[in-house]
Design a protein around this motif. Structure first.
Motif, PDB file in Angstrom:
ATOM      1  N   VAL A 134       0.843  -1.189   0.000  1.00  0.00           N
ATOM      2  CA  VAL A 134       0.000   0.000   0.000  1.00  0.00           C
ATOM      3  C   VAL A 134       0.876   1.235   0.000  1.00  0.00           C
ATOM      4  O   VAL A 134       1.815   1.333   0.778  1.00  0.00           O
ATOM      5  CB  VAL A 134      -0.917   0.015   1.239  1.00  0.00           C
ATOM      6  N   LYS A 135       0.574   2.170  -0.852  1.00  0.00           N
ATOM      7  CA  LYS A 135       1.339   3.403  -0.884  1.00  0.00           C
ATOM      8  C   LYS A 135       0.981   4.275   0.314  1.00  0.00           C
ATOM      9  O   LYS A 135      -0.167   4.629   0.518  1.00  0.00           O
ATOM     10  CB  LYS A 135       1.054   4.162  -2.174  1.00  0.00           C
ATOM     11  N   THR A 136       1.950   4.595   1.122  1.00  0.00           N
ATOM     12  CA  THR A 136       1.740   5.458   2.287  1.00  0.00           C
ATOM     13  C   THR A 136       2.789   6.546   2.260  1.00  0.00           C
ATOM     14  O   THR A 136       3.598   6.642   1.337  1.00  0.00           O
ATOM     15  CB  THR A 136       1.864   4.654   3.604  1.00  0.00           C
ATOM     16  N   GLU A 137       2.850   7.333   3.313  1.00  0.00           N
ATOM     17  CA  GLU A 137       3.824   8.406   3.376  1.00  0.00           C
ATOM     18  C   GLU A 137       5.242   7.869   3.516  1.00  0.00           C
ATOM     19  O   GLU A 137       6.212   8.556   3.223  1.00  0.00           O
ATOM     20  CB  GLU A 137       3.487   9.334   4.555  1.00  0.00           C
ATOM     21  N   SER A 138       5.361   6.620   3.988  1.00  0.00           N
ATOM     22  CA  SER A 138       6.698   6.099   4.269  1.00  0.00           C
ATOM     23  C   SER A 138       7.090   4.907   3.405  1.00  0.00           C
ATOM     24  O   SER A 138       8.169   4.374   3.547  1.00  0.00           O
ATOM     25  CB  SER A 138       6.777   5.694   5.746  1.00  0.00           C
ATOM     26  N   ARG A 139       6.211   4.481   2.502  1.00  0.00           N
ATOM     27  CA  ARG A 139       6.522   3.307   1.695  1.00  0.00           C
ATOM     28  C   ARG A 139       6.128   3.525   0.235  1.00  0.00           C
ATOM     29  O   ARG A 139       5.148   4.197  -0.050  1.00  0.00           O
ATOM     30  CB  ARG A 139       5.781   2.066   2.224  1.00  0.00           C
ATOM     31  N   ASP A 167      -5.884   5.367   3.419  1.00  0.00           N
ATOM     32  CA  ASP A 167      -5.599   5.782   2.047  1.00  0.00           C
ATOM     33  C   ASP A 167      -6.593   5.088   1.120  1.00  0.00           C
ATOM     34  O   ASP A 167      -7.224   4.093   1.473  1.00  0.00           O
ATOM     35  CB  ASP A 167      -4.150   5.442   1.670  1.00  0.00           C
ATOM     36  N   VAL A 168      -6.757   5.613  -0.081  1.00  0.00           N
ATOM     37  CA  VAL A 168      -7.834   5.164  -0.955  1.00  0.00           C
ATOM     38  C   VAL A 168      -7.690   3.695  -1.359  1.00  0.00           C
ATOM     39  O   VAL A 168      -8.687   3.002  -1.580  1.00  0.00           O
ATOM     40  CB  VAL A 168      -7.929   6.054  -2.212  1.00  0.00           C
ATOM     41  N   THR A 169      -6.459   3.179  -1.443  1.00  0.00           N
ATOM     42  CA  THR A 169      -6.272   1.782  -1.858  1.00  0.00           C
ATOM     43  C   THR A 169      -6.758   0.828  -0.775  1.00  0.00           C
ATOM     44  O   THR A 169      -7.635  -0.011  -1.010  1.00  0.00           O
ATOM     45  CB  THR A 169      -4.794   1.512  -2.170  1.00  0.00           C
ATOM     46  N   LEU A 170      -6.199   0.934   0.410  1.00  0.00           N
ATOM     47  CA  LEU A 170      -6.596   0.050   1.497  1.00  0.00           C
ATOM     48  C   LEU A 170      -8.022   0.364   1.949  1.00  0.00           C
ATOM     49  O   LEU A 170      -8.801  -0.545   2.257  1.00  0.00           O
ATOM     50  CB  LEU A 170      -5.625   0.200   2.675  1.00  0.00           C
ATOM     51  N   GLY A 171      -8.369   1.648   1.969  1.00  0.00           N
ATOM     52  CA  GLY A 171      -9.714   2.032   2.386  1.00  0.00           C
ATOM     53  C   GLY A 171     -10.787   1.487   1.465  1.00  0.00           C
ATOM     54  O   GLY A 171     -11.817   0.995   1.913  1.00  0.00           O
ATOM     55  N   GLY A 172     -10.544   1.554   0.150  1.00  0.00           N
ATOM     56  CA  GLY A 172     -11.519   1.041  -0.800  1.00  0.00           C
ATOM     57  C   GLY A 172     -11.721  -0.450  -0.659  1.00  0.00           C
ATOM     58  O   GLY A 172     -12.850  -0.957  -0.728  1.00  0.00           O
ATOM     59  N   LEU A 173     -10.631  -1.183  -0.424  1.00  0.00           N
ATOM     60  CA  LEU A 173     -10.757  -2.624  -0.263  1.00  0.00           C
ATOM     61  C   LEU A 173     -11.491  -2.955   1.037  1.00  0.00           C
ATOM     62  O   LEU A 173     -12.346  -3.843   1.070  1.00  0.00           O
ATOM     63  CB  LEU A 173      -9.380  -3.281  -0.279  1.00  0.00           C
ATOM     64  N   TYR A 174     -11.175  -2.201   2.118  1.00  0.00           N
ATOM     65  CA  TYR A 174     -11.859  -2.470   3.374  1.00  0.00           C
ATOM     66  C   TYR A 174     -13.364  -2.226   3.227  1.00  0.00           C
ATOM     67  O   TYR A 174     -14.182  -3.012   3.730  1.00  0.00           O
ATOM     68  CB  TYR A 174     -11.306  -1.591   4.511  1.00  0.00           C
ATOM     69  N   ARG A 175     -13.741  -1.163   2.552  1.00  0.00           N
ATOM     70  CA  ARG A 175     -15.156  -0.894   2.352  1.00  0.00           C
ATOM     71  C   ARG A 175     -15.859  -2.030   1.622  1.00  0.00           C
ATOM     72  O   ARG A 175     -17.037  -2.304   1.872  1.00  0.00           O
ATOM     73  CB  ARG A 175     -15.351   0.416   1.581  1.00  0.00           C
ATOM     74  N   SER A 176     -15.152  -2.682   0.729  1.00  0.00           N
ATOM     75  CA  SER A 176     -15.780  -3.741  -0.067  1.00  0.00           C
ATOM     76  C   SER A 176     -16.104  -4.987   0.751  1.00  0.00           C
ATOM     77  O   SER A 176     -16.958  -5.779   0.350  1.00  0.00           O
ATOM     78  CB  SER A 176     -14.866  -4.122  -1.241  1.00  0.00           C
ATOM     79  N   PHE A 178     -18.507   8.309   3.443  1.00  0.00           N
ATOM     80  CA  PHE A 178     -17.365   9.204   3.298  1.00  0.00           C
ATOM     81  C   PHE A 178     -16.539   9.150   4.570  1.00  0.00           C
ATOM     82  O   PHE A 178     -17.023   8.756   5.636  1.00  0.00           O
ATOM     83  CB  PHE A 178     -17.824  10.637   3.009  1.00  0.00           C
ATOM     84  N   GLY A 179     -15.263   9.531   4.441  1.00  0.00           N
ATOM     85  CA  GLY A 179     -14.382   9.476   5.598  1.00  0.00           C
ATOM     86  C   GLY A 179     -13.151  10.334   5.374  1.00  0.00           C
ATOM     87  O   GLY A 179     -13.176  11.304   4.612  1.00  0.00           O
ATOM     88  N   ILE A 180     -12.061   9.950   6.006  1.00  0.00           N
ATOM     89  CA  ILE A 180     -10.780  10.643   5.858  1.00  0.00           C
ATOM     90  C   ILE A 180      -9.952   9.847   4.861  1.00  0.00           C
ATOM     91  O   ILE A 180      -9.455   8.764   5.185  1.00  0.00           O
ATOM     92  CB  ILE A 180     -10.055  10.755   7.209  1.00  0.00           C
ATOM     93  N   ASP A 181      -9.839  10.341   3.641  1.00  0.00           N
ATOM     94  CA  ASP A 181      -9.260   9.560   2.549  1.00  0.00           C
ATOM     95  C   ASP A 181      -7.761   9.759   2.415  1.00  0.00           C
ATOM     96  O   ASP A 181      -7.254  10.153   1.355  1.00  0.00           O
ATOM     97  CB  ASP A 181      -9.969   9.889   1.236  1.00  0.00           C
ATOM     98  N   ARG A 182      -7.055   9.500   3.482  1.00  0.00           N
ATOM     99  CA  ARG A 182      -5.597   9.498   3.446  1.00  0.00           C
ATOM    100  C   ARG A 182      -5.100   8.672   4.627  1.00  0.00           C
ATOM    101  O   ARG A 182      -5.838   8.433   5.584  1.00  0.00           O
ATOM    102  CB  ARG A 182      -5.027  10.919   3.502  1.00  0.00           C
ATOM    103  N   THR A 183      -3.862   8.247   4.545  1.00  0.00           N
ATOM    104  CA  THR A 183      -3.355   7.400   5.618  1.00  0.00           C
ATOM    105  C   THR A 183      -3.313   8.156   6.942  1.00  0.00           C
ATOM    106  O   THR A 183      -2.912   9.327   7.000  1.00  0.00           O
ATOM    107  CB  THR A 183      -1.951   6.872   5.279  1.00  0.00           C
ATOM    108  N   PRO A 184      -3.746   7.496   8.025  1.00  0.00           N
ATOM    109  CA  PRO A 184      -3.739   8.156   9.336  1.00  0.00           C
ATOM    110  C   PRO A 184      -2.445   7.924  10.114  1.00  0.00           C
ATOM    111  O   PRO A 184      -2.354   8.291  11.279  1.00  0.00           O
ATOM    112  CB  PRO A 184      -4.911   7.471  10.044  1.00  0.00           C
ATOM    113  N   GLU A 185      -1.432   7.334   9.458  1.00  0.00           N
ATOM    114  CA  GLU A 185      -0.220   6.936  10.171  1.00  0.00           C
ATOM    115  C   GLU A 185       0.455   8.094  10.908  1.00  0.00           C
ATOM    116  O   GLU A 185       0.963   7.920  12.009  1.00  0.00           O
ATOM    117  CB  GLU A 185       0.766   6.283   9.202  1.00  0.00           C
TER     118      GLU A 185
END
Length: 393
Positions: free
Chosen positions: A196-201, A240-249, A259-266
């Motif tokens: 997953v693309k995050t601020e650190s990876r 983030d939208v990648t992991l968040g979208g999969l979790y929603r599914s 709707f929510g906070i569409d970015r990594t909360p790390e």
């Protein structure tokens, strides 16, 4: 919940933080219906703001004492049975004098008393002080509590950290401890990255990464399902939208907001997440009001909506109301005929009449309508009621 209440029990929820606790026991749908069906002369309904900070509760106890005197005076003014007045007074004094009871409070207290007993509910929203006496309980302030969310959960989801936070309007954010909730992907699956693309990876597009994210999401959903079963508290997702979208599914909690906070909360602090979540909660409640207003406007042109109190009373008596918005603070004294729904307005409140807007809402509730207690400015007209009808009356 029946008084005395020494500590939270079945049906109650403790919202905790390091300095104090917010205890709520919002009535269930079945309890609200039971209250709506009560019909006993000399029924007393009292609402007052409280505080979860026990050392500041004295003003609330004084307020209850004053509201109790007001209610008892109404009973005496109409010559109500003195023994029943004494019994109601004893119930209210028991609450006022119960030091343990006052240690466990939320932002408001609702009290429903009659000679045979008393019920109390601690609610998370702040209600205006009010004492009403009639042959039925006054419920409109509770409709506000059950209509709109005042607290929310936030699932802060990232591969390096998973947190479930509980948000209330003016208390510090709380981390909810769940034994089965994995802290991160390493703990859950033994991997250091889910791709997953995050601020650190960087993004890892190798095969199988979606499968790992799905496994991770299912483990989290399973843990939350056990913790949140039976609740109707909104859940916001911070991811983030990648992991968040999969979790929603794969999410199974029915009150996950769209709707929510569409970015990594790390790299977000809990207070930062809470601040954004409170904004989202306001948006969620505003959208609920906007949807009702939109439906009202759509049906008004075809004669299937009204802001007229008399027409709304008739419709409620006939079971013709689909959704109704009522002013949460307005009290219009009077009576509504049990058969025809005809309204007789009164100049003043006494124990011989009741709030007609509250009675319209009560009748609508008992015929399956959605009841929304809203602020005056949220109503489409100048009157304290806006009814959306199932059919024209």
């Amino acid at each position: 919940m029946t008084h005395p209440l020494a500590a939270p029990g079945l049906g109650s929820q403790a919202i905790t933080n390091p300095t104090h606790m917010l205890y709520v026991d919002i009535p269930t749908t079945a309890e609200l219906h039971d209250l709506a069906l009560e019909r006993t002369p000399g029924s007393v309904s009292i609402f007052l703001p409280t505080t979860p900070v026990s050392i500041e509760i004295s003003s609330s106890r004084i307020a209850l004492k004053n509201l109790s005197k007001e209610a008892l005076a109404q009973l005496e003014a109409v010559g109500h049975d003195k023994r029943e007045i004494a019994a109601i007074e004893a119930h209210l004094e028991d609450i006022i004098d119960d030091d343990t009871f006052w240690r466990f409070q939320a932002h408001s207290l609702a009290i429903f008393a009659k000679a045979s007993g008393v019920k109390t509910y601690r609610v998370p929203n702040t209600l205006s002080p009010l004492a009403e006496v009639a042959d039925r309980f006054y419920l409109k302030p509770l409709f506000r509590t059950v209509s709109f969310a005042n607290t929310a959960y936030v699932l802060a989801l990232a591969e390096g950290n998973v947190r479930l936070l509980e948000i209330s309007p003016d208390l510090p954010v709380t981390t909810v401890s769940i034994s089965d909730l994995p802290e991160n992907a390493m703990e859950a699956l033994g991997v250091s990255s889910l791709g997953v693309k995050t601020e650190s990876r960087r993004t890892d597009s190798s095969a199988g990464q979606r499968g790992l994210r799905t496994q991770f999401s299912r483990l989290i959903d399973r843990a939350l399902r056990k913790e949140l079963a039976g609740q109707n508290v909104p859940l916001f997702l911070a991811a983030d939208v990648t992991l968040g979208g999969l979790y929603r599914s794969i999410n199974s909690y029915p009150h996950l907001a769209s709707f929510g906070i569409d970015r990594t909360p790390e790299k977000m602090s809990e207070s930062e997440i809470a601040a954004e979540a409170r904004t989202l909660l306001d948006r969620l409640n505003a959208e609920k009001v906007a949807a009702a207003r939109g439906l009202f406007d759509a049906r008004n042109s075809s004669g299937r909506a009204t802001t007229d109190i008399a027409q709304a009373a008739k419709a409620a008596t006939m079971g013709a109301i689909d959704t109704i918005m009522v002013d949460m603070d307005a009290v219009v004294p009077g009576l509504i005929d049990e058969e025809s729904g005809a309204v007789t307005f009164a100049d003043t409140e006494t124990a011989d009449n009741y709030g007609v807007v509250d009675e319209i809402a009560r009748r609508a509730l008992l015929t399956g309508a959605t009841v929304l207690a809203v602020r005056k400015e949220d109503l489409p007209g100048a009157t304290p009621v806006a009814a959306i009808l199932r059919y024209a009356v």
